[in-house]
Design a protein around this motif. Structure first.
Motif, PDB file in Angstrom:
ATOM      1  N   HIS A 176      -9.500  -5.955  -6.114  1.00 35.87           N
ATOM      2  CA  HIS A 176      -8.806  -7.223  -5.875  1.00 35.87           C
ATOM      3  C   HIS A 176      -7.477  -6.989  -5.150  1.00 35.87           C
ATOM      4  O   HIS A 176      -7.165  -7.649  -4.169  1.00 35.87           O
ATOM      5  N   PHE A 177      -6.694  -6.025  -5.658  1.00 38.20           N
ATOM      6  CA  PHE A 177      -5.376  -5.785  -5.037  1.00 38.20           C
ATOM      7  C   PHE A 177      -5.530  -5.170  -3.638  1.00 38.20           C
ATOM      8  O   PHE A 177      -4.761  -5.504  -2.739  1.00 38.20           O
ATOM      9  N   GLN A 178      -6.545  -4.315  -3.462  1.00 37.13           N
ATOM     10  CA  GLN A 178      -6.765  -3.742  -2.118  1.00 37.13           C
ATOM     11  C   GLN A 178      -7.186  -4.849  -1.150  1.00 37.13           C
ATOM     12  O   GLN A 178      -6.729  -4.909  -0.011  1.00 37.13           O
ATOM     13  N   ASN A 179      -8.051  -5.732  -1.640  1.00 33.12           N
ATOM     14  CA  ASN A 179      -8.537  -6.853  -0.831  1.00 33.12           C
ATOM     15  C   ASN A 179      -7.394  -7.694  -0.287  1.00 33.12           C
ATOM     16  O   ASN A 179      -7.407  -8.122   0.855  1.00 33.12           O
ATOM     17  N   ARG A 180      -6.401  -7.933  -1.132  1.00 37.61           N
ATOM     18  CA  ARG A 180      -5.296  -8.817  -0.749  1.00 37.61           C
ATOM     19  C   ARG A 180      -4.447  -8.237   0.380  1.00 37.61           C
ATOM     20  O   ARG A 180      -3.650  -8.924   0.979  1.00 37.61           O
ATOM     21  N   GLU A 181      -4.630  -6.941   0.647  1.00 34.63           N
ATOM     22  CA  GLU A 181      -3.870  -6.326   1.748  1.00 34.63           C
ATOM     23  C   GLU A 181      -4.612  -6.465   3.078  1.00 34.63           C
ATOM     24  O   GLU A 181      -4.022  -6.300   4.137  1.00 34.63           O
TER      25      GLU A 181
END
Ligand code: CTP
Length: 398
Positions: A176-181
């Motif tokens: 999720h956090f990688q996706n947001r980048e």
């Protein structure tokens, strides 16, 4: 890595709550700061002391603690992500209905950070149509769902409904956090829904578009960190549009004006709306009374928004359209790709069962200007939206 990330873990009454201790430890190992809130029922399965010790923060549970009101808004604002694991069948249903009878639900309803849910329940409860419906609406509200797994259940039966293992949940959080980048700093424009072309004060020409596909796309782009403007026609579904900039329109002409205003700034544009091709030449001021046996209405063409944006498109912009065809699907979709100067066309066919207007699933084929053509399986519109976003990201980097 989750360095500097703040995660609010909500724990509800399910036997899988015993795994929450490992979950807290693994999240902290990845670098996250974790605070825990739990329902009263969750305390029957795991002790708040264990969780407070592991998370190094006091555990919140009631709306009041020691006679002091717990500020649920601030807990939601503190977090970068609210993770509810395990999510019991009961809390899942309450979330869907907007019930607010404990601290966890109050925080959920007021949270403006992304929310991830890891359900856990017995197979029969999991398969009940009410649970399926509730989960579907929670997903449509924009919540991220960690799928349940198969295995031994608390009842002793084997089947679907087990909470995902803590390792799987941590991977979902990392993703999720990688996706947001991935699309951070990018601007995205989406059109969605039908248009209504007014005939008189009580009548219009419309179509069956529900807006579900376009809203799912807007959500998928937002989950990749993009700033999304959604130009939304008149839809009857109550979508949760949190985190999106929404411009509401009624007619094709209004949609055209709104898209024109936003387009120049947009790095990626997807026209998912079902725009009326024709609109009445004149709109009557009063309700038209019936008289003759037959009656003709004179219509004129509406602006072709996709085509017009295609003419203005620069080399740095990606423009995608949809095509809804009932015959010569491939040929018509390819024609639209070239005639409208789009970078890609997402074809969906009305002949497919389970695809198209108002449905929760869709089956698409994407054609692009560089000669790419990919057929996707029938999927939920949420998953189709993720495929389209993935396709566009790969297209940009190709
Ligand atoms: N579209 C648009 N403006 C219009 C009509 C369509 O921007 N006035 C866009 C739709 O949003 C979609 C694409 O063009 O992305 C194709 O729409 P579709 O209805 O399949 O095709 P049309 O161009 O309207 O052609 P036809 O109805 O003849 O198939």
């Amino acid at each position: 890595m989750l360095q500097g990330r703040k995660i609010l873990l909500g724990i509800t009454g399910s036997i899988a709550a015993y795994k929450a201790a490992v979950l807290v430890r693994n999240l902290i190992r990845e670098g996250a700061e974790v605070k825990v809130i739990m329902t009263e029922a969750a305390k029957d399965f795991i002790s708040p002391l264990t969780l407070a010790t592991l998370s190094k923060h006091p555990v919140s549970s009631g709306i009041f603690s020691n006679g002091v009101w717990e500020n649920h808004v601030m807990l939601g604002r503190w977090a970068d992500l609210m993770l509810v694991a395990p999510l019991s069948c009961n809390t899942l249903a309450k979330m869907e209905a907007g019930i607010c009878d404990n601290l966890l639900l109050a925080v959920y309803l007021s949270a403006n950070c992304p929310v991830m849910l890891a359900p856990a329940m017995d197979e029969d409860m999991w398969k009940h149509p009410a649970t399926k419906r509730n989960l579907k609406s929670l997903e449509a509200f924009g919540n991220l769902i960690v799928p349940v797994s198969n295995g031994e259940l608390a009842s002793g039966l084997f089947g679907e409904g087990r909470m995902a293992e803590p390792e799987t949940i941590v991977s979902a959080v990392l993703e999720h956090f990688q996706n947001r980048e991935r699309l951070r700093g990018r601007k995205v424009l989406i059109s969605a829904g039908p248009t209504y072309e007014h005939i008189d004060p009580v009548r219009f020409i419309g179509n069956h578009s529900s807006g579900k596909m376009g809203v799912a796309l807007a959500r998928a782009f937002e989950q990749c960190g993009a700033s999304v403007t959604l130009v939304l026609g008149p839809v009857s579904n109550k979508f949760s549009l949190e985190g999106l900039e929404v411009i509401r329109v009624q007619t094709a002409d209004e949609m055209f004006q709104a898209c024109n205003r936003v387009f120049e700034e947009a790095d990626i544009t997807v026209m998912a709306a079902a725009v009326a091709d024709y609109t009445p030449v004149a709109v009557a001021n009063e309700k038209i009374k019936k008289s003759e046996e037959t009656w003709s209405l004179t219509l004129k063409k509406t602006p072709d928004i996709l085509k017009s944006l295609g003419q203005r498109k620069t080399g740095n912009q990606v423009l995608a359209g949809f095509a809804l065809e009932t015959t010569n699907e491939r040929e018509n979709a390819m024609n639209k790709l070239h005639q409208k100067n789009a970078d890609m066309i997402v074809l969906n066919s009305l002949r497919e069962d389970g695809a198209g207007f108002g449905k929760d699933t869709n089956r698409v084929t994407i054609f692009d200007r560089k000669g790419g053509e990919v057929n996707f399986e029938m999927k939920s519109k949420t998953d189709v939206a993720k495929d389209i976003v993935e396709y566009i990201i790969n297209y940009i980097h190709a």
